[in-house]
Motif scaffolding. Structure first.
Motif, PDB file in Angstrom:
ATOM      1  N   ALA A 185       0.876  -1.170   0.000  1.00  0.00           N
ATOM      2  CA  ALA A 185       0.000   0.000   0.000  1.00  0.00           C
ATOM      3  C   ALA A 185       0.912   1.218   0.000  1.00  0.00           C
ATOM      4  O   ALA A 185       1.592   1.497   0.997  1.00  0.00           O
ATOM      5  CB  ALA A 185      -0.913   0.008   1.224  1.00  0.00           C
ATOM      6  N   LEU A 186       0.959   1.924  -1.117  1.00  0.00           N
ATOM      7  CA  LEU A 186       1.914   3.014  -1.287  1.00  0.00           C
ATOM      8  C   LEU A 186       1.203   4.350  -1.461  1.00  0.00           C
ATOM      9  O   LEU A 186       0.357   4.509  -2.347  1.00  0.00           O
ATOM     10  CB  LEU A 186       2.798   2.752  -2.511  1.00  0.00           C
ATOM     11  CG  LEU A 186       3.575   1.433  -2.528  1.00  0.00           C
ATOM     12  CD1 LEU A 186       4.345   1.301  -3.835  1.00  0.00           C
ATOM     13  CD2 LEU A 186       4.519   1.351  -1.334  1.00  0.00           C
ATOM     14  N   ASP A 187       1.555   5.297  -0.615  1.00  0.00           N
ATOM     15  CA  ASP A 187       1.155   6.676  -0.814  1.00  0.00           C
ATOM     16  C   ASP A 187       1.862   7.201  -2.070  1.00  0.00           C
ATOM     17  O   ASP A 187       2.830   6.592  -2.552  1.00  0.00           O
ATOM     18  CB  ASP A 187       1.550   7.486   0.421  1.00  0.00           C
ATOM     19  CG  ASP A 187       1.284   8.968   0.282  1.00  0.00           C
ATOM     20  OD1 ASP A 187       0.180   9.330  -0.154  1.00  0.00           O
ATOM     21  OD2 ASP A 187       2.198   9.749   0.591  1.00  0.00           O
ATOM     22  N   ILE A 188       1.408   8.338  -2.592  1.00  0.00           N
ATOM     23  CA  ILE A 188       2.052   8.906  -3.779  1.00  0.00           C
ATOM     24  C   ILE A 188       2.878  10.146  -3.413  1.00  0.00           C
ATOM     25  O   ILE A 188       4.109  10.111  -3.463  1.00  0.00           O
ATOM     26  CB  ILE A 188       1.002   9.246  -4.865  1.00  0.00           C
ATOM     27  CG1 ILE A 188       0.297   7.972  -5.340  1.00  0.00           C
ATOM     28  CG2 ILE A 188       1.691   9.932  -6.050  1.00  0.00           C
ATOM     29  CD1 ILE A 188      -0.809   8.210  -6.346  1.00  0.00           C
ATOM     30  N   ASP A 189       2.216  11.239  -3.037  1.00  0.00           N
ATOM     31  CA  ASP A 189       2.940  12.491  -2.772  1.00  0.00           C
ATOM     32  C   ASP A 189       3.875  12.332  -1.586  1.00  0.00           C
ATOM     33  O   ASP A 189       3.468  11.922  -0.496  1.00  0.00           O
ATOM     34  CB  ASP A 189       1.951  13.625  -2.494  1.00  0.00           C
ATOM     35  CG  ASP A 189       1.200  14.047  -3.738  1.00  0.00           C
ATOM     36  OD1 ASP A 189       1.838  14.564  -4.661  1.00  0.00           O
ATOM     37  OD2 ASP A 189      -0.032  13.845  -3.793  1.00  0.00           O
ATOM     38  N   GLY A 190       5.144  12.651  -1.791  1.00  0.00           N
ATOM     39  CA  GLY A 190       6.135  12.545  -0.727  1.00  0.00           C
ATOM     40  C   GLY A 190       6.679  11.149  -0.549  1.00  0.00           C
ATOM     41  O   GLY A 190       7.589  10.925   0.255  1.00  0.00           O
ATOM     42  N   THR A 191       6.148  10.181  -1.305  1.00  0.00           N
ATOM     43  CA  THR A 191       6.522   8.779  -1.137  1.00  0.00           C
ATOM     44  C   THR A 191       7.000   8.163  -2.451  1.00  0.00           C
ATOM     45  O   THR A 191       8.008   7.452  -2.470  1.00  0.00           O
ATOM     46  CB  THR A 191       5.322   7.982  -0.591  1.00  0.00           C
ATOM     47  OG1 THR A 191       4.857   8.602   0.615  1.00  0.00           O
ATOM     48  CG2 THR A 191       5.693   6.544  -0.306  1.00  0.00           C
ATOM     49  N   LEU A 192       6.298   8.439  -3.528  1.00  0.00           N
ATOM     50  CA  LEU A 192       6.720   8.011  -4.865  1.00  0.00           C
ATOM     51  C   LEU A 192       7.182   9.205  -5.689  1.00  0.00           C
ATOM     52  O   LEU A 192       7.366   9.075  -6.903  1.00  0.00           O
ATOM     53  CB  LEU A 192       5.561   7.313  -5.597  1.00  0.00           C
ATOM     54  CG  LEU A 192       4.999   6.051  -4.947  1.00  0.00           C
ATOM     55  CD1 LEU A 192       3.884   5.463  -5.813  1.00  0.00           C
ATOM     56  CD2 LEU A 192       6.087   5.013  -4.697  1.00  0.00           C
ATOM     57  N   THR A 193       7.418  10.324  -5.029  1.00  0.00           N
ATOM     58  CA  THR A 193       7.769  11.554  -5.741  1.00  0.00           C
ATOM     59  C   THR A 193       9.145  12.056  -5.313  1.00  0.00           C
ATOM     60  O   THR A 193       9.751  11.556  -4.367  1.00  0.00           O
ATOM     61  CB  THR A 193       6.731  12.654  -5.476  1.00  0.00           C
ATOM     62  OG1 THR A 193       6.658  12.905  -4.060  1.00  0.00           O
ATOM     63  CG2 THR A 193       5.357  12.260  -5.982  1.00  0.00           C
ATOM     64  N   THR A 194       9.601  13.076  -6.023  1.00  0.00           N
ATOM     65  CA  THR A 194      10.839  13.774  -5.693  1.00  0.00           C
ATOM     66  C   THR A 194      10.520  14.935  -4.755  1.00  0.00           C
ATOM     67  O   THR A 194       9.345  15.294  -4.576  1.00  0.00           O
ATOM     68  CB  THR A 194      11.484  14.339  -6.969  1.00  0.00           C
ATOM     69  OG1 THR A 194      10.660  15.424  -7.449  1.00  0.00           O
ATOM     70  CG2 THR A 194      11.598  13.279  -8.052  1.00  0.00           C
TER      71      THR A 194
END
Length: 241
Positions: A21-30
């Motif tokens: 379970a992956l968050d996007i902003d701040g987690t899969l981003t620069t």
């Protein structure tokens, strides 16, 4: 894990790895808030289901799944929208959120996204305001309408208190014939705390806020996608033991 080492992460596709379970902003981003290109190298190879769980409106994570090349399994709007294997469900009292938004605007508030407001244009269960908006007025309106006020570090959200990413992950897991307690979660914000609470293991990246840090099982030294890749490397190493 250094940035160079993170770039070389190899996912063993035949290993018994847990769902994510992956968050996007701040987690899969620069740190510049763009999607880190390494997601396109790593996530398609993960052999277990991946659920993208975000505060963004429904089209954003769906589009990201499409471009990464993974099945469209998402939790959007902080749990207000769940889409797994072509099943879509909305949760929470959207009418109450709409009434609160009207009250906020009538009191002189401004969501501060501009005329197009692409942040809310496709939002179905909650409302998001820029962090330039009047937070005190938003909190007052949230209290008046019995709504949750969530500060993700990227926006302020008003949502039904019965809605959460954690509850939505339970629902997504059930559709996948899994338990939420099988998932490994990675995130950076207070809206990820409920996900950490139901997951097998929760990792907070280094840029996480205090609420996420307190709820996580592990707080990483690396931030953003570097931190996520470090978490995935640890999961792979645990599976090898």
């Amino acid at each position: 894990m250094t940035s160079d080492a993170a770039a070389s992460l190899a996912v063993p596709t035949d290993a018994d790895l847990p769902p994510l379970a992956l968050d996007i902003d701040g987690t899969l981003t620069t740190p510049d808030h763009t999607v880190d290109p390494r997601v396109f190298d790593v996530l398609p190879d993960w052999p277990a289901p991946i659920v993208l769980a975000t505060g963004k409106s429904f089209p954003y994570p769906i589009a990201l799944c499409h471009f990464i090349g993974i099945p469209e399994r998402v939790v959007a709007e902080n749990g207000g929208v769940v889409c797994v294997d072509e099943r879509v469900r909305l949760t929470g009292d959207a009418d109450r959120v709409a009434a609160a938004t009207d009250a906020f605007l009538e009191a002189g508030g401004d969501l501060c996204w501009g005329e197009a407001d692409t942040v809310n244009r496709w939002r179905e269960t909650e409302v998001a305001a820029s962090r330039d908006a009047d937070a005190d007025l938003l909190r007052a309106v949230a209290e008046e309408f019995d709504l949750s006020f969530i500060d993700t570090g990227y926006a302020y959200h008003l949502t039904d208190p019965a809605v959460s990413k954690g509850a939505a992950l339970r629902e997504a897991a059930a559709v996948l014939d899994r338990e939420a307690s099988e998932f490994v979660a990675v995130g950076d914000s207070m809206n990820d705390a409920s996900t950490f609470e139901v997951a097998r293991e929760g990792y907070a990246v280094a840029n996480a806020d205090e609420t996420a840090r307190e709820a996580a099982d592990v707080v990483l030294d690396e931030g953003y996608m570097d931190g996520t890749l470090t978490a995935l490397q640890r999961v792979i190493e645990q599976a090898d033991r």
